[in-house]
Design an enzyme around this catalytic site. Structure first.
Site, PDB file in Angstrom:
ATOM      1  N   ARG A 165      37.409  21.954  47.345  1.00 54.14           N
ATOM      2  CA  ARG A 165      38.180  23.909  48.199  1.00 54.14           C
ATOM      3  C   ARG A 165      36.943  23.083  49.346  1.00 54.14           C
ATOM      4  O   ARG A 165      37.176  24.196  50.766  1.00 54.14           O
ATOM      5  CB  ARG A 165      36.737  24.923  47.363  1.00 54.14           C
ATOM      6  CG  ARG A 165      37.680  25.378  46.522  1.00 54.14           C
ATOM      7  CD  ARG A 165      36.905  26.746  45.592  1.00 54.14           C
ATOM      8  NE  ARG A 165      36.082  27.740  46.650  1.00 54.14           N
ATOM      9  CZ  ARG A 165      37.111  28.777  47.641  1.00 54.14           C
ATOM     10  NH1 ARG A 165      38.305  29.053  47.570  1.00 54.14           N
ATOM     11  NH2 ARG A 165      36.353  29.243  48.033  1.00 54.14           N
TER      12      ARG A 165
ATOM     13  N   ARG B 239      42.513  28.001  49.957  1.00 51.61           N
ATOM     14  CA  ARG B 239      43.548  28.352  49.996  1.00 51.61           C
ATOM     15  C   ARG B 239      44.512  26.968  49.926  1.00 51.61           C
ATOM     16  O   ARG B 239      45.110  26.137  49.516  1.00 51.61           O
ATOM     17  CB  ARG B 239      44.216  29.612  49.584  1.00 51.61           C
ATOM     18  CG  ARG B 239      44.623  30.489  48.849  1.00 51.61           C
ATOM     19  CD  ARG B 239      44.429  31.763  49.417  1.00 51.61           C
ATOM     20  NE  ARG B 239      43.597  31.916  50.347  1.00 51.61           N
ATOM     21  CZ  ARG B 239      43.680  33.504  50.892  1.00 51.61           C
ATOM     22  NH1 ARG B 239      44.800  34.403  51.233  1.00 51.61           N
ATOM     23  NH2 ARG B 239      42.381  33.855  51.133  1.00 51.61           N
ATOM     24  N   TRP B 240      44.084  26.910  51.512  1.00 51.27           N
ATOM     25  CA  TRP B 240      44.661  25.091  52.057  1.00 51.27           C
ATOM     26  C   TRP B 240      44.351  24.409  51.360  1.00 51.27           C
ATOM     27  O   TRP B 240      45.160  23.432  51.207  1.00 51.27           O
ATOM     28  CB  TRP B 240      44.015  25.196  53.590  1.00 51.27           C
ATOM     29  CG  TRP B 240      44.156  24.578  54.705  1.00 51.27           C
ATOM     30  CD1 TRP B 240      45.013  24.491  55.630  1.00 51.27           C
ATOM     31  CD2 TRP B 240      43.658  23.072  54.915  1.00 51.27           C
ATOM     32  NE1 TRP B 240      45.335  23.243  56.067  1.00 51.27           N
ATOM     33  CE2 TRP B 240      44.391  22.390  55.759  1.00 51.27           C
ATOM     34  CE3 TRP B 240      42.860  22.246  54.357  1.00 51.27           C
ATOM     35  CZ2 TRP B 240      43.855  21.262  56.195  1.00 51.27           C
ATOM     36  CZ3 TRP B 240      42.580  21.715  54.793  1.00 51.27           C
ATOM     37  CH2 TRP B 240      43.132  20.178  55.733  1.00 51.27           C
TER      38      TRP B 240
ATOM     39  N   ASN C 168      28.896  36.202  50.109  1.00 57.80           N
ATOM     40  CA  ASN C 168      29.215  34.865  50.078  1.00 57.80           C
ATOM     41  C   ASN C 168      27.768  33.983  48.649  1.00 57.80           C
ATOM     42  O   ASN C 168      28.509  33.390  48.352  1.00 57.80           O
ATOM     43  CB  ASN C 168      29.468  33.983  51.178  1.00 57.80           C
ATOM     44  CG  ASN C 168      30.245  34.558  51.316  1.00 57.80           C
ATOM     45  OD1 ASN C 168      30.649  34.075  52.810  1.00 57.80           O
ATOM     46  ND2 ASN C 168      31.927  35.075  50.876  1.00 57.80           N
TER      47      ASN C 168
ATOM     48  N   ASP D 197      39.751  33.165  56.657  1.00 53.64           N
ATOM     49  CA  ASP D 197      39.471  33.040  55.660  1.00 53.64           C
ATOM     50  C   ASP D 197      40.994  32.097  55.220  1.00 53.64           C
ATOM     51  O   ASP D 197      41.930  32.027  56.186  1.00 53.64           O
ATOM     52  CB  ASP D 197      40.393  34.395  55.326  1.00 53.64           C
ATOM     53  CG  ASP D 197      39.879  35.265  54.043  1.00 53.64           C
ATOM     54  OD1 ASP D 197      39.444  34.236  53.210  1.00 53.64           O
ATOM     55  OD2 ASP D 197      40.802  36.068  53.151  1.00 53.64           O
TER      56      ASP D 197
ATOM     57  N   ARG E  60      29.100  33.148  45.159  1.00 50.43           N
ATOM     58  CA  ARG E  60      30.044  31.499  45.115  1.00 50.43           C
ATOM     59  C   ARG E  60      29.537  30.676  44.392  1.00 50.43           C
ATOM     60  O   ARG E  60      28.273  30.878  44.344  1.00 50.43           O
ATOM     61  CB  ARG E  60      30.314  31.079  46.556  1.00 50.43           C
ATOM     62  CG  ARG E  60      31.503  32.315  47.394  1.00 50.43           C
ATOM     63  CD  ARG E  60      31.819  31.613  48.112  1.00 50.43           C
ATOM     64  NE  ARG E  60      33.180  32.587  48.871  1.00 50.43           N
ATOM     65  CZ  ARG E  60      33.843  31.887  49.422  1.00 50.43           C
ATOM     66  NH1 ARG E  60      34.667  30.736  49.671  1.00 50.43           N
ATOM     67  NH2 ARG E  60      35.035  32.656  50.113  1.00 50.43           N
TER      68      ARG E  60
END
Ligand code: FPP
Length: 261
Positions: A47, A38-39, A82, A34, A85
């Site tokens: 993303r 954010r990374w 998922n 996970d 998304r």
């Protein structure tokens, strides 16, 4: 995806860190990868760049687990949820899975990795399904680490599927309901034949199971870390294994030392 797994794996092997007890390496590690998004956001990147970096982290983790004697690594790559998304991200992930599989297969063969994809694979793009079928059959008799990639996987739907398969066998007169026990049930799961994970790692500070391996994680030790998945490296894996080796596993019983009245 800069270098092929073959190159990565064959050049430098990672010796077991002296802090780890070789006799207590978990046989099966599961990981919820996970924090890719954010990374990327922290770096002002789209993303999807986080997912690319996530693949590198997964390769790194597979290599380390293989070198350190972990028998199986199971990674949550794409959940049944998922699909909600944005379409572009889903398409990117499907294409990424195809590219990674095509590119890494020879390396997996060289390193004797046995790869399997767990989940409802029929909903995946047909090109990806074909690559999965090829990689699965070509690596099926390899004798190295078992690498399970959960793709379009959901724990609840896996349980429902198992129940339906057993019910079907009962309806056809092949199975006595009284013969259904835990082993018989587990044999209908995607993970059939694989021992349950000893250790679950979840990155990025989240503290949920998220519909992952609901049956199989019954007695797993859980290691949660704030590290975002693309940053998950040797130090982070070492921390997880040290945490694991510090646990006293009781499987619902008590420790011998506590058994005295
Ligand atoms: C979640 O991060 C991570 C994923 C959706 C996994 C992506 C898959 C891989 C990196 C591996 C693919 C490997 C193979 C072998 C095909 P997130 O997007 O939820 O991050 P966020 O919580 O920060 O938004």
């Amino acid at each position: 995806m800069s270098r092929a797994l073959a190159t990565d794996l064959s050049t430098d092997r990672h010796p077991l860190p002296p802090a780890l007890d070789p006799a207590r390496i978990p046989a099966h590690v599961a990981v919820i990868m996970d924090g890719n998004g954010r990374w990327a956001r922290q770096r002002g990147l789209p993303r999807v760049m986080g997912h690319r970096a996530g693949v590198e982290a997964l390769k790194r983790t597979l290599r380390l687990c293989s070198d350190w004697g972990v028998g199986a690594l199971t990674a949550y790559a794409f959940s049944t949820e998922n699909w909600t998304r944005p379409g572009e991200e889903v398409s990117f992930l499907m294409t990424l899975f195809e590219r990674v599989l095509a590119r890494e297969l020879e390396g997996l063969m060289k390193e004797q990795v046995r790869i399997r994809f767990l989940g409802d694979l029929e909903q995946l793009p047909s090109g990806l399904q074909a690559l999965i079928a090829d990689a699965t059959s070509r690596t099926a008799t390899n004798h190295g680490i078992h690498f399970n990639v959960c793709t379009n996987y959901g724990g609840r739907s896996e349980l429902v599927r198992a129940a339906r398969r057993l019910a079907q066998q009962v309806a056809e007169g092949q199975l006595d309901p009284a013969a259904i026990d835990e082993a018989r049930f587990a044999a209908e799961l995607f993970t059939a034949g694989e021992a349950d994970p000893d250790l679950l790692i979840r990155t990025s500070g989240e503290q949920r199971i998220s519909n992952f391996l609901l049956w199989q994680l019954a007695y797993a030790e859980i290691h949660l870390t704030d590290v975002l998945w693309p940053d998950f490296d040797e130090g982070a894996l070492l921390a997880a294994l040290l945490d694991y080796q510090g646990r006293q596993r009781r499987f619902g019983g008590i420790l011998p030392a506590d058994a005295a009245p």
